[in-house]
Write a protein that holds these residues in place. Structure first.
Motif, PDB file in Angstrom:
ATOM      1  N   SER A  50     -31.452 -48.947  76.711  1.00 50.78           N
ATOM      2  CA  SER A  50     -32.953 -49.222  76.876  1.00 50.78           C
ATOM      3  C   SER A  50     -32.902 -50.383  78.024  1.00 50.78           C
ATOM      4  O   SER A  50     -32.069 -50.941  78.461  1.00 50.78           O
ATOM      5  N   GLY A  51     -34.067 -50.772  78.242  1.00 50.11           N
ATOM      6  CA  GLY A  51     -34.363 -51.611  79.223  1.00 50.11           C
ATOM      7  C   GLY A  51     -35.848 -52.012  79.819  1.00 50.11           C
ATOM      8  O   GLY A  51     -36.756 -50.932  79.221  1.00 50.11           O
ATOM      9  N   GLY A  52     -36.090 -52.689  80.540  1.00 47.56           N
ATOM     10  CA  GLY A  52     -37.469 -52.815  81.204  1.00 47.56           C
ATOM     11  C   GLY A  52     -37.477 -54.295  81.847  1.00 47.56           C
ATOM     12  O   GLY A  52     -36.466 -55.094  81.826  1.00 47.56           O
ATOM     13  N   GLY A  53     -38.739 -54.885  82.121  1.00 46.84           N
ATOM     14  CA  GLY A  53     -38.913 -56.213  82.604  1.00 46.84           C
ATOM     15  C   GLY A  53     -38.617 -57.147  81.725  1.00 46.84           C
ATOM     16  O   GLY A  53     -38.677 -56.809  80.480  1.00 46.84           O
ATOM     17  N   SER A  54     -38.062 -58.267  82.229  1.00 51.20           N
ATOM     18  CA  SER A  54     -37.587 -59.310  81.276  1.00 51.20           C
ATOM     19  C   SER A  54     -39.159 -59.989  80.851  1.00 51.20           C
ATOM     20  O   SER A  54     -40.183 -59.519  81.476  1.00 51.20           O
ATOM     21  N   GLY A  55     -38.885 -61.094  80.170  1.00 49.92           N
ATOM     22  CA  GLY A  55     -39.997 -61.443  79.600  1.00 49.92           C
ATOM     23  C   GLY A  55     -40.670 -61.173  78.215  1.00 49.92           C
ATOM     24  O   GLY A  55     -41.522 -62.004  77.533  1.00 49.92           O
ATOM     25  N   HIS A  56     -39.851 -60.170  77.376  1.00 51.33           N
ATOM     26  CA  HIS A  56     -40.192 -59.690  76.210  1.00 51.33           C
ATOM     27  C   HIS A  56     -39.274 -60.068  75.384  1.00 51.33           C
ATOM     28  O   HIS A  56     -38.953 -59.386  74.205  1.00 51.33           O
ATOM     29  N   GLU A  57     -38.179 -60.934  75.473  1.00 56.36           N
ATOM     30  CA  GLU A  57     -37.025 -61.347  74.626  1.00 56.36           C
ATOM     31  C   GLU A  57     -37.400 -61.547  73.212  1.00 56.36           C
ATOM     32  O   GLU A  57     -38.512 -62.298  72.860  1.00 56.36           O
ATOM     33  N   PRO A  58     -36.656 -61.135  72.280  1.00 55.79           N
ATOM     34  CA  PRO A  58     -35.397 -60.704  72.350  1.00 55.79           C
ATOM     35  C   PRO A  58     -35.154 -59.183  72.837  1.00 55.79           C
ATOM     36  O   PRO A  58     -34.196 -58.575  73.135  1.00 55.79           O
ATOM     37  N   LEU A  59     -36.267 -58.266  73.107  1.00 48.53           N
ATOM     38  CA  LEU A  59     -36.263 -56.951  73.673  1.00 48.53           C
ATOM     39  C   LEU A  59     -35.672 -57.145  75.074  1.00 48.53           C
ATOM     40  O   LEU A  59     -36.254 -57.904  75.942  1.00 48.53           O
ATOM     41  N   HIS A  60     -34.874 -56.417  75.713  1.00 46.17           N
ATOM     42  CA  HIS A  60     -34.028 -55.492  74.834  1.00 46.17           C
ATOM     43  C   HIS A  60     -32.460 -55.885  74.698  1.00 46.17           C
ATOM     44  O   HIS A  60     -31.908 -55.496  73.920  1.00 46.17           O
ATOM     45  N   GLY A  61     -32.036 -56.712  75.503  1.00 44.94           N
ATOM     46  CA  GLY A  61     -30.768 -57.433  75.219  1.00 44.94           C
ATOM     47  C   GLY A  61     -30.477 -57.926  73.965  1.00 44.94           C
ATOM     48  O   GLY A  61     -29.404 -57.851  73.697  1.00 44.94           O
ATOM     49  N   GLY A  62     -31.432 -58.495  73.374  1.00 46.18           N
ATOM     50  CA  GLY A  62     -31.135 -59.135  71.805  1.00 46.18           C
ATOM     51  C   GLY A  62     -30.933 -57.894  70.861  1.00 46.18           C
ATOM     52  O   GLY A  62     -30.321 -58.307  69.756  1.00 46.18           O
ATOM     53  N   PHE A  63     -30.956 -56.582  71.173  1.00 46.29           N
ATOM     54  CA  PHE A  63     -30.638 -55.570  70.394  1.00 46.29           C
ATOM     55  C   PHE A  63     -29.561 -54.662  70.777  1.00 46.29           C
ATOM     56  O   PHE A  63     -29.316 -53.711  70.372  1.00 46.29           O
ATOM     57  N   VAL A  64     -28.649 -55.200  71.539  1.00 46.94           N
ATOM     58  CA  VAL A  64     -27.521 -54.629  71.890  1.00 46.94           C
ATOM     59  C   VAL A  64     -26.471 -54.946  70.590  1.00 46.94           C
ATOM     60  O   VAL A  64     -26.340 -56.176  70.416  1.00 46.94           O
ATOM     61  N   GLY A  65     -25.764 -54.008  70.130  1.00 46.22           N
ATOM     62  CA  GLY A  65     -24.590 -54.260  69.205  1.00 46.22           C
ATOM     63  C   GLY A  65     -24.441 -53.194  68.172  1.00 46.22           C
ATOM     64  O   GLY A  65     -25.236 -52.146  68.113  1.00 46.22           O
ATOM     65  N   ARG A  66     -23.883 -53.233  67.214  1.00 48.01           N
ATOM     66  CA  ARG A  66     -23.809 -52.374  66.064  1.00 48.01           C
ATOM     67  C   ARG A  66     -24.940 -52.047  65.334  1.00 48.01           C
ATOM     68  O   ARG A  66     -25.925 -52.978  65.168  1.00 48.01           O
ATOM     69  N   GLY A  67     -25.315 -50.741  65.347  1.00 44.44           N
ATOM     70  CA  GLY A  67     -26.464 -50.140  64.848  1.00 44.44           C
ATOM     71  C   GLY A  67     -27.821 -50.178  65.662  1.00 44.44           C
ATOM     72  O   GLY A  67     -28.794 -49.741  65.023  1.00 44.44           O
ATOM     73  N   MET A  68     -27.513 -50.604  66.753  1.00 44.67           N
ATOM     74  CA  MET A  68     -28.625 -50.556  67.838  1.00 44.67           C
ATOM     75  C   MET A  68     -28.113 -50.039  69.162  1.00 44.67           C
ATOM     76  O   MET A  68     -27.761 -48.799  69.312  1.00 44.67           O
ATOM     77  N   LEU A  69     -28.236 -50.847  70.222  1.00 46.06           N
ATOM     78  CA  LEU A  69     -27.913 -50.436  71.462  1.00 46.06           C
ATOM     79  C   LEU A  69     -26.599 -50.638  71.991  1.00 46.06           C
ATOM     80  O   LEU A  69     -26.081 -51.449  71.550  1.00 46.06           O
ATOM     81  N   ASP A  70     -26.109 -49.808  73.064  1.00 44.32           N
ATOM     82  CA  ASP A  70     -24.731 -49.910  73.707  1.00 44.32           C
ATOM     83  C   ASP A  70     -25.196 -50.643  74.760  1.00 44.32           C
ATOM     84  O   ASP A  70     -24.195 -51.635  75.351  1.00 44.32           O
ATOM     85  N   ALA A  71     -26.117 -50.726  75.472  1.00 49.03           N
ATOM     86  CA  ALA A  71     -26.339 -51.474  76.724  1.00 49.03           C
ATOM     87  C   ALA A  71     -27.849 -51.506  77.036  1.00 49.03           C
ATOM     88  O   ALA A  71     -28.952 -50.783  76.647  1.00 49.03           O
ATOM     89  N   ALA A  72     -28.368 -52.669  77.590  1.00 44.50           N
ATOM     90  CA  ALA A  72     -29.494 -52.757  78.008  1.00 44.50           C
ATOM     91  C   ALA A  72     -29.674 -53.378  79.412  1.00 44.50           C
ATOM     92  O   ALA A  72     -28.779 -54.013  79.935  1.00 44.50           O
ATOM     93  N   VAL A  73     -30.928 -53.124  80.025  1.00 43.72           N
ATOM     94  CA  VAL A  73     -31.088 -53.411  81.449  1.00 43.72           C
ATOM     95  C   VAL A  73     -32.287 -54.314  81.652  1.00 43.72           C
ATOM     96  O   VAL A  73     -33.331 -53.648  81.487  1.00 43.72           O
TER      97      VAL A  73
END
Length: 329
Positions: A50-73
């Motif tokens: 998943s991914g998108g514009g920054s400024g929405h943290e923790p979306l999306h990079g904060g949800f990378v890990g076991r049980g959620m995302l494998d990669a965020a952009v």
């Protein structure tokens, strides 16, 4: 404008570096700036991107890990990542079982993720896409509902199912079900200030709120007087409940801070929302309260409700281990 940054140009890079220092379970590629699991893709598992514009943290990079995302952009602030960077994430997440893209319904995101999927398929990869469109404030828009808080629910349920070894079709179907069962609405007490712009996106008087605001700082449907929380929450939930699809009584609820709202106030919102939802015959089975899908330094709140059955609830409670969401580990 007062912000703890070095410059608007280096903000995203600097923040990603700090995130990697704080969380050894993720890795940030210094060239592509994509966020991935430190151990790489899990063999035999459907990859989630998943991914998108920054400024929405923790979306999306904060949800990378076991049980959620494998990669965020992460793109630049409020700007969709380019197709080449999304392609890098698809490659990084692909273990051979296909990749699911979770994309918020914004024209730039949809276009760039679609282009990346085509490029990935030209390389022989299998890619599916789930589009999140839950914001009832834009139901009448030509481009449809915006993708907002339900993104967290979709990423979580899809991530849980993928972790159990489900195939790409099943994971995508689950994401579509969660999105279809979710609706959101937001209100702002203050606007946000994008660092590259240096001024608020709109103006509000000391006794005004913006109803139906977007997570990129977009003005809302209308401006109204500030009133007690019970009145604002009741008013916000009215269109949400009117557009919530029919189903059983069990729901997930997200009370999401937009970046500058104290947690104490978010708990007040949940308290009031619980009363309104209970009167509507709905039962909150699980809730999230805090900053999950922010809009930089905006003060305000978004509410997301998702109808769930026992199968989705079972998936929700499985272990998750990411920088921003963690339980059962």
């Amino acid at each position: 404008m007062k912000k703890l940054i070095n410059s608007a140009d280096s903000l995203v890079t600097d923040a990603l570096h700090g995130m990697a220092v704080a969380h050894p379970g993720i890795r940030v590629d210094p060239v592509t700036r994509i966020v991935t699991r430190a151990g790489g893709p899990v063999p035999g598992k459907v990859g989630l991107v998943s991914g998108g514009g920054s400024g929405h943290e923790p979306l999306h990079g904060g949800f990378v890990g076991r049980g959620m995302l494998d990669a965020a952009v992460p793109g630049e602030v409020f700007t969709s990542p380019t197709p080449d960077r999304v392609l890098a994430a698809l490659r990084a997440a692909d273990s051979g079982s296909g990749v699911l893209q979770i994309v918020k319904n914004y024209s730039g995101d949809r276009l760039n993720f679609a282009m990346a999927a085509e490029l990935a398929e030209d390389e022989g990869r299998t890619v599916r896409t789930v589009v999140v469109d839950d914001d009832v404030a834009t139901s009448d828009s030509a481009t449809g509902r915006r993708g907002t808080g339900a993104t967290v629910f979709v990423e979580r349920i899809c991530g849980a199912l993928a972790e159990q070894g489900a195939d790409l079709a099943a994971v995508a179907e689950a994401g579509e079900r969660v999105n279809a069962a979710s609706r959101s609405i937001a209100l702002a007490l203050t606007p946000c200030t994008a660092p590259a712009v240096g001024r608020p996106g709109f103006e509000l008087g000391p006794d005004e709120i913006e109803f139906g605001v977007g997570i990129h700082g977009e003005p809302g449907l209308r401006r109204e007087p500030l009133r007690p929380a019970h009145e604002l929450v009741s008013q916000a939930l009215e269109p949400l409940l009117a557009q919530l699809p029919p189903g059983g009584p069990s729901i997930l609820v997200l009370v999401n801070g937009l970046g500058a709202t104290p947690l104490q106030e978010l708990y007040v919102v949940l308290s009031e929302a619980a009363g309104v939802l209970g009167k509507a015959g709905l039962t909150i089975t699980h809730s999230l309260v805090g900053n999950y899908v922010t809009a930089l330094d905006m003060a305000g709140v978004s509410l997301t409700v998702c109808r769930v059955d026992s199968g989705l609830l079972d998936l929700w409670t499985t272990p998750v281990d990411t920088p921003a969401l963690r339980w059962g580990c």
